[in-house]
Design a protein around this motif. Structure first.
Motif, mmCIF file in Angstrom:
data_model
loop_
_atom_site.group_PDB
_atom_site.id
_atom_site.type_symbol
_atom_site.label_atom_id
_atom_site.label_comp_id
_atom_site.label_asym_id
_atom_site.label_seq_id
_atom_site.Cartn_x
_atom_site.Cartn_y
_atom_site.Cartn_z
ATOM 1 N N MET A 36 0.846 -1.190 0.000
ATOM 2 C CA MET A 36 0.000 0.000 0.000
ATOM 3 C C MET A 36 0.886 1.246 0.000
ATOM 4 N N THR A 37 0.730 2.095 -1.013
ATOM 5 C CA THR A 37 1.561 3.288 -1.129
ATOM 6 C C THR A 37 0.727 4.515 -1.441
ATOM 7 N N ALA A 38 1.359 5.645 -1.272
ATOM 8 C CA ALA A 38 0.797 6.940 -1.659
ATOM 9 C C ALA A 38 1.872 7.649 -2.474
ATOM 10 N N GLN A 39 1.524 8.747 -3.085
ATOM 11 C CA GLN A 39 2.492 9.602 -3.756
ATOM 12 C C GLN A 39 2.908 10.669 -2.760
ATOM 13 N N GLY A 40 4.209 10.922 -2.654
ATOM 14 C CA GLY A 40 4.695 11.852 -1.644
ATOM 15 C C GLY A 40 5.548 12.961 -2.213
ATOM 16 N N LEU A 41 5.513 14.068 -1.536
ATOM 17 C CA LEU A 41 6.357 15.212 -1.850
ATOM 18 C C LEU A 41 7.141 15.533 -0.594
ATOM 19 N N LEU A 42 8.453 15.539 -0.710
ATOM 20 C CA LEU A 42 9.319 15.824 0.428
ATOM 21 C C LEU A 42 9.630 17.309 0.458
ATOM 22 N N LEU A 43 9.306 17.943 1.567
ATOM 23 C CA LEU A 43 9.582 19.364 1.760
ATOM 24 C C LEU A 43 10.556 19.516 2.918
ATOM 25 N N ALA A 44 11.645 20.205 2.663
ATOM 26 C CA ALA A 44 12.634 20.442 3.718
ATOM 27 C C ALA A 44 12.151 21.572 4.613
ATOM 28 N N VAL A 45 12.272 21.368 5.908
ATOM 29 C CA VAL A 45 11.894 22.384 6.887
ATOM 30 C C VAL A 45 13.042 22.558 7.873
ATOM 31 N N GLU A 46 13.008 23.658 8.596
ATOM 32 C CA GLU A 46 14.013 23.906 9.606
ATOM 33 C C GLU A 46 13.753 23.001 10.814
ATOM 34 N N PRO A 47 14.799 22.627 11.542
ATOM 35 C CA PRO A 47 14.632 21.713 12.679
ATOM 36 C C PRO A 47 13.592 22.180 13.705
ATOM 37 N N GLU A 48 13.447 23.477 13.897
ATOM 38 C CA GLU A 48 12.492 24.004 14.878
ATOM 39 C C GLU A 48 11.039 23.721 14.492
ATOM 40 N N PHE A 49 10.819 23.426 13.225
ATOM 41 C CA PHE A 49 9.466 23.203 12.695
ATOM 42 C C PHE A 49 8.660 22.252 13.573
ATOM 43 N N PHE A 50 9.294 21.179 14.035
ATOM 44 C CA PHE A 50 8.571 20.144 14.759
ATOM 45 C C PHE A 50 8.177 20.554 16.177
ATOM 46 N N SER A 51 8.684 21.683 16.645
ATOM 47 C CA SER A 51 8.280 22.175 17.961
ATOM 48 C C SER A 51 7.213 23.268 17.857
ATOM 49 N N TRP A 52 6.894 23.686 16.630
ATOM 50 C CA TRP A 52 5.880 24.731 16.436
ATOM 51 C C TRP A 52 4.483 24.178 16.695
ATOM 52 N N PRO A 53 3.534 25.051 17.023
ATOM 53 C CA PRO A 53 2.130 24.616 17.120
ATOM 54 C C PRO A 53 1.655 24.107 15.754
ATOM 55 N N LEU A 54 0.717 23.181 15.773
ATOM 56 C CA LEU A 54 0.214 22.574 14.539
ATOM 57 C C LEU A 54 -0.267 23.611 13.531
ATOM 58 N N VAL A 55 -0.963 24.626 13.990
ATOM 59 C CA VAL A 55 -1.475 25.662 13.079
ATOM 60 C C VAL A 55 -0.320 26.345 12.342
ATOM 61 N N GLN A 56 0.761 26.622 13.056
ATOM 62 C CA GLN A 56 1.923 27.251 12.433
ATOM 63 C C GLN A 56 2.610 26.288 11.460
ATOM 64 N N GLN A 57 2.698 25.001 11.816
ATOM 65 C CA GLN A 57 3.291 24.011 10.920
ATOM 66 C C GLN A 57 2.500 23.933 9.608
ATOM 67 N N LEU A 58 1.182 23.847 9.729
ATOM 68 C CA LEU A 58 0.345 23.716 8.527
ATOM 69 C C LEU A 58 0.423 24.959 7.652
ATOM 70 N N ALA A 59 0.453 26.132 8.257
ATOM 71 C CA ALA A 59 0.570 27.373 7.481
ATOM 72 C C ALA A 59 1.911 27.422 6.752
ATOM 73 N N HIS A 60 2.960 26.988 7.428
ATOM 74 C CA HIS A 60 4.294 26.968 6.808
ATOM 75 C C HIS A 60 4.328 25.983 5.636
ATOM 76 N N LEU A 61 3.782 24.789 5.845
ATOM 77 C CA LEU A 61 3.735 23.801 4.763
ATOM 78 C C LEU A 61 2.899 24.303 3.594
ATOM 79 N N ASP A 62 1.810 24.976 3.892
ATOM 80 C CA ASP A 62 0.967 25.537 2.837
ATOM 81 C C ASP A 62 1.765 26.511 1.976
ATOM 82 N N GLY A 63 2.561 27.362 2.607
ATOM 83 C CA GLY A 63 3.394 28.305 1.872
ATOM 84 C C GLY A 63 4.469 27.613 1.049
ATOM 85 N N LEU A 64 5.132 26.605 1.657
ATOM 86 C CA LEU A 64 6.159 25.859 0.929
ATOM 87 C C LEU A 64 5.571 25.139 -0.281
#
Length: 114
Positions: A36-64
């Motif tokens: 079972m697979t999906a199609q993926g897109l790898l986006l590089a983020v800064e290490p601090e990304f994973f400590s951000w609130p979810l809303v901020q993470q999603l907004a950042h990914l949306d921009g990227l």
């Protein structure tokens, strides 16, 4: 098309996150199977990304993602995306927290070159 966005940072700690796009993925996992697979897109983020609130993470990914898709040469074909073995997503299979789980090279293959 079922899709997945992968956010990854080179931290040395192996940090990465999976953000699912499309209801088809959730339908697939109702009856999981090896292969079972999906199609993926790898986006590089800064290490601090994973400590951000979810809303901020999603907004950042949306921009990227918007910036990536604004380039006409990107995503012209599904070959531009990476196959993502869904049973390797943390928590999606009972045994995927064990390194031996990933020894199945018919399912967990090396990435594409070039």
């Amino acid at each position: 098309m079922a899709g997945i966005i992968l956010a990854a940072a080179r931290t040395g700690a192996g940090s990465d996150g999976f953000y699912l796009v499309g209801h088809g993925l959730y339908e697939k996992v109702l009856q999981p199977y090896v292969g079972m697979t999906a199609q993926g897109l790898l986006l590089a983020v800064e290490p601090e990304f994973f400590s951000w609130p979810l809303v901020q993470q999603l907004a950042h990914l949306d921009g990227l993602l918007a910036d990536y898709l604004a380039v006409p040469e990107h995503c012209r074909s599904t070959r531009d995306l990476s196959p993502v073995p869904l049973l390797g997503v943390p928590g999606w299979a009972a045994d995927n927290d064990s390194a031996a789980y990933y020894d199945n090279t018919a399912y967990f293959r090396p990435g594409r070159r070039g």
